[in-house]
Design an enzyme around this catalytic site. Structure first.
Site, PDB file in Angstrom:
ATOM      1  CB  SER A 144      14.331 -18.701  24.789  1.00  0.00           C
ATOM      2  OG  SER A 144      12.970 -18.559  24.455  1.00  0.00           O
ATOM      3  CG  ASP A 184      14.413 -11.657  21.019  1.00  0.00           C
ATOM      4  OD1 ASP A 184      13.514 -12.500  21.061  1.00  0.00           O
ATOM      5  OD2 ASP A 184      15.587 -11.873  21.382  1.00  0.00           O
ATOM      6  CG  HIS A 236      14.045 -15.905  20.254  1.00  0.00           C
ATOM      7  ND1 HIS A 236      14.034 -15.149  21.412  1.00  0.00           N
ATOM      8  CD2 HIS A 236      13.780 -17.185  20.638  1.00  0.00           C
ATOM      9  CE1 HIS A 236      13.781 -15.942  22.446  1.00  0.00           C
ATOM     10  NE2 HIS A 236      13.630 -17.174  22.009  1.00  0.00           N
TER      11      HIS A 236
END
Length: 296
Positions: A107, A245, A272
């Site tokens: 991320s 995601d 995610h």
């Protein structure tokens, strides 16, 4: 598979006068150096998901970025820049004498990993980009698409609160919660390390760099775009992304097309957090990549 493991060592590193705490697992000759998401999150959720790599002979290192976890928590917003975090990452790598690493960024940690790889290419053996992007404006358009699935009335409601700055209104928070369960973690019960990181979230770095939530990017990274520079990353690159995601497969494809020779894997039945949502698919992909591109 992931499990909670006590670190072999806890190391305090002084970076520009601030304490940054790192955690080391195992004694392998090759190191997987983890950069977690956020910004503003302690490293617990990513650390606990990857410390199990010690079972395969790797050393695993993670650290609480400045402002998070056990590290110092200054309040100066001028500190919350990707450039400063790149130098912090290098300071931790040097202090722990890690040598060339398998750099794993998840991320926000992926954005940090990309900038680190461009600044210090000689220090990485491979680059692992998990559930991340290289082009914020493109991500913003993808997030609008995900939000649109809530319906026009809900989108209009969200835009009203965003215009007013009333991000804490119950109806706005309700819409964000739905998006979180669709696109951040689809498990009915979120794993303990994820909860632990979220419960200790420092919103100072997050709001300054990203924005008020996962689906509105208005911070100092909103125009960040490294796609034109990705051709300079010549080390092996693995890209993984959950099929649902928030940082979408389209964002992953954009990175793949700009890199010289990447591998891209879309993890089914995951959003995610594929390492928690679908570990049976995630770990074999990661381990195969590490084995093929390691020094062993």
């Amino acid at each position: 598979m992931w499990r909670e493991i006590a670190p072999s060592d806890r190391i305090e590193v002084v970076v520009d006068g601030f304490k940054v705490v790192a955690y080391s697992f195992g004694e392998g000759i090759e190191t997987v150096f983890c950069l977690n998401g956020g910004p503003g999150l302690p490293c617990d959720y990513l650390r606990e998901a990857h410390s199990c790599l010690i079972d395969k002979g790797y050393r695993v290192v993670a650290f609480d970025q400045l402002g998070t976890g056990a590290s110092d928590r200054p309040s100066d917003p001028a500190l919350w820049t990707i450039e400063r975090y790149v130098e912090e990452t290098e300071a931790v790598r040097e202090a722990l004498d890690l040598g060339r690493v398998h750099l794993l960024g998840h991320s926000w940690g992926g954005w940090l990993a990309i900038d680190y790889a461009l600044a210090y290419p000689e220090n990485i053996r491979t680059l692992i980009l998990e559930d991340t992007v290289a082009d914020m404006p493109h991500l913003a358009s993808e997030l609008e698409r995900l939000r649109a699935a809530l319906g026009p009335e809900t989108v209009a409601m969200m835009q009203k609160h965003e215009a007013q700055g009333s991000y804490d209104h119950p109806e706005y928070l309700g819409a964000v919660t739905i998006l979180n369960y669709r696109h951040v973690c689809r498990l009915p019960e979120w794993p303990a390390p994820v909860k632990r990181s979220l419960d200790d979230w420092n919103m100072g770095p997050y709001a300054t760099m990203q924005g008020p939530n996962e689906f509105l990017y208005i911070g100092n990274l909103k125009d960040w775009n490294r796609v034109p520079d990705l051709h300079r990353i010549t080390t092996p690159v693995l890209i993984t992304v959950g099929e649902h995601d928030e940082l979408t497969p389209a964002c992953a494809l954009r990175m793949k097309l700009a890199l010289p020779s990447p591998e891209l894997h879309v993890i089914p039945n995951a959003s995610h957090m594929p390492f928690y949502e679908n570990p049976a698919v995630y770990y074999p992909i990661l381990l195969d990549f590490l084995e093929r591109h390691g020094a062993k």
